[in-house]
Motif scaffolding. Structure first.
Motif, mmCIF file in Angstrom:
data_model
loop_
_atom_site.group_PDB
_atom_site.id
_atom_site.type_symbol
_atom_site.label_atom_id
_atom_site.label_comp_id
_atom_site.label_asym_id
_atom_site.label_seq_id
_atom_site.Cartn_x
_atom_site.Cartn_y
_atom_site.Cartn_z
ATOM 1 N N ARG A 10 49.109 -5.555 -32.670
ATOM 2 C CA ARG A 10 48.417 -7.050 -32.464
ATOM 3 C C ARG A 10 47.026 -6.932 -32.092
ATOM 4 N NH1 ARG A 10 52.672 -7.466 -29.076
ATOM 5 N NH2 ARG A 10 51.506 -7.621 -27.129
ATOM 6 N N LEU A 11 46.717 -5.955 -31.381
ATOM 7 C CA LEU A 11 45.047 -5.812 -31.150
ATOM 8 C C LEU A 11 44.325 -5.455 -32.487
ATOM 9 C CD1 LEU A 11 42.841 -5.096 -29.142
ATOM 10 C CD2 LEU A 11 43.527 -2.867 -29.135
ATOM 11 N N TYR A 12 44.921 -4.292 -33.346
ATOM 12 C CA TYR A 12 44.078 -4.062 -34.617
ATOM 13 C C TYR A 12 44.279 -5.262 -35.694
ATOM 14 C CZ TYR A 12 43.632 0.527 -32.452
ATOM 15 O OH TYR A 12 43.172 1.246 -31.619
ATOM 16 N N ILE A 46 41.949 0.672 -15.971
ATOM 17 C CA ILE A 46 40.797 0.671 -16.940
ATOM 18 C C ILE A 46 40.935 -0.466 -17.765
ATOM 19 C CG2 ILE A 46 39.270 1.684 -19.010
ATOM 20 C CD1 ILE A 46 38.890 3.254 -16.368
ATOM 21 N N SER A 47 39.833 -1.467 -17.836
ATOM 22 C CA SER A 47 39.973 -2.637 -18.739
ATOM 23 C C SER A 47 38.769 -2.569 -19.687
ATOM 24 C CB SER A 47 39.799 -3.878 -17.867
ATOM 25 O OG SER A 47 39.873 -5.227 -18.698
ATOM 26 N N MET A 48 39.012 -2.703 -20.780
ATOM 27 C CA MET A 48 37.828 -2.597 -21.845
ATOM 28 C C MET A 48 37.892 -3.889 -22.899
ATOM 29 S SD MET A 48 37.995 1.575 -22.783
ATOM 30 C CE MET A 48 39.675 1.333 -23.204
ATOM 31 N N ASN A 79 41.011 -5.632 -24.525
ATOM 32 C CA ASN A 79 41.136 -7.026 -24.655
ATOM 33 C C ASN A 79 42.467 -7.659 -24.277
ATOM 34 O OD1 ASN A 79 38.654 -6.416 -26.295
ATOM 35 N ND2 ASN A 79 39.757 -7.100 -28.358
ATOM 36 N N GLY A 80 42.439 -7.126 -22.942
ATOM 37 C CA GLY A 80 43.521 -7.771 -22.252
ATOM 38 C C GLY A 80 45.047 -7.320 -22.808
ATOM 39 N N GLN A 81 45.205 -6.417 -23.727
ATOM 40 C CA GLN A 81 46.391 -5.947 -24.067
ATOM 41 C C GLN A 81 46.595 -4.379 -23.900
ATOM 42 O OE1 GLN A 81 47.204 -6.852 -28.312
ATOM 43 N NE2 GLN A 81 48.456 -4.987 -28.346
#
Length: 216
Positions: A10-12, A46-48, A79-81
């Protein structure tokens, strides 16, 4: 083993690169919040953020060069995922967030910025890696932890709540910078780096340091 999982799809899908090999994705690490310090910076996930850019108009960014290492996978948020990455890459991201460099800048990491499950995209991005690295402001080499004697990216044995201290990788980078400086001086005085006289010595041979006017 590639640091991929079905969780990335879903991210990509939301960050398509299209057919242009010079479209890229870049990452930005979110700094720890003040309240996270009480939990121990190393225990906080880690959040990016990740966005797509055209290479020619991308903001300043740095590339990461590292060994994928231990296939044991760990979680980070992009992105929250939730996605999976190798332990060695997690170590680098933790170190970067801890303040060894600019945690608020953009970075390019192949394992995350390329959809490793998409063969067409991976092929296109690999072909463009020379241009990506050339465009980068800096290429960072992650050599791993001082306590990682096996070279597998492990952080076993360290206290996750302890303050970060300078590790062996930073000493190695300092040495490489010094060697580069001395090499330039050596060449400016007429020395030939690729001569038989110079290349006969290994990097850890005291004779090489003598030639470069360095202490072994």
């Amino acid at each position: 083993m590639s640091p991929t999982s079905g969780e990335k799809s879903r991210l990509y899908k939301n960050l398509r690169l299209g057919i242009d090999p010079f479209n890229i994705r870049l990452l930005q690490i979110n700094n720890s919040r003040p309240e996270d310090k009480t939990k121990g910076n190393w225990s906080v996930p880690i959040s990016m953020n990740m966005q797509t850019f055209k290479l020619d108009t991308a903001p300043p960014f740095r590339c990461l060069s590292y060994v994928w290492g231990n296939p044991e996978l760990h979680s980070v948020f992009v992105n929250g995922q939730l996605i999976r990455i190798t332990k060695n890459l997690l170590g680098f991201l933790r170190r970067l967030r801890a303040g060894s460099s600019r945690p608020d800048g953009w970075i390019w990491v192949d394992a995350i910025c390329i959809d490793q499950t998409n063969d067409v995209e991976r092929t296109q991005q690999v072909k463009g890696m020379g241009a990506i690295y050339s465009k980068a402001d800096m290429v960072m080499a992650w050599l791993g932890w001082e306590w990682d004697r096996q070279g597998d990216g492990s952080d076993n044995g360290r206290n996750p709540l302890a303050p970060e201290v300078e590790d062996a990788s930073e000493y190695a980078v300092d040495l490489l910078v010094l060697i580069a400086k001395q090499l330039r001086a050596y060449m400016a005085n007429g020395g030939k780096v690729w001569s038989k006289n110079f290349s006969q010595y290994a990097l850890d041979d005291p004779a090489m340091y003598t030639m470069l006017d360095m202490k072994a």
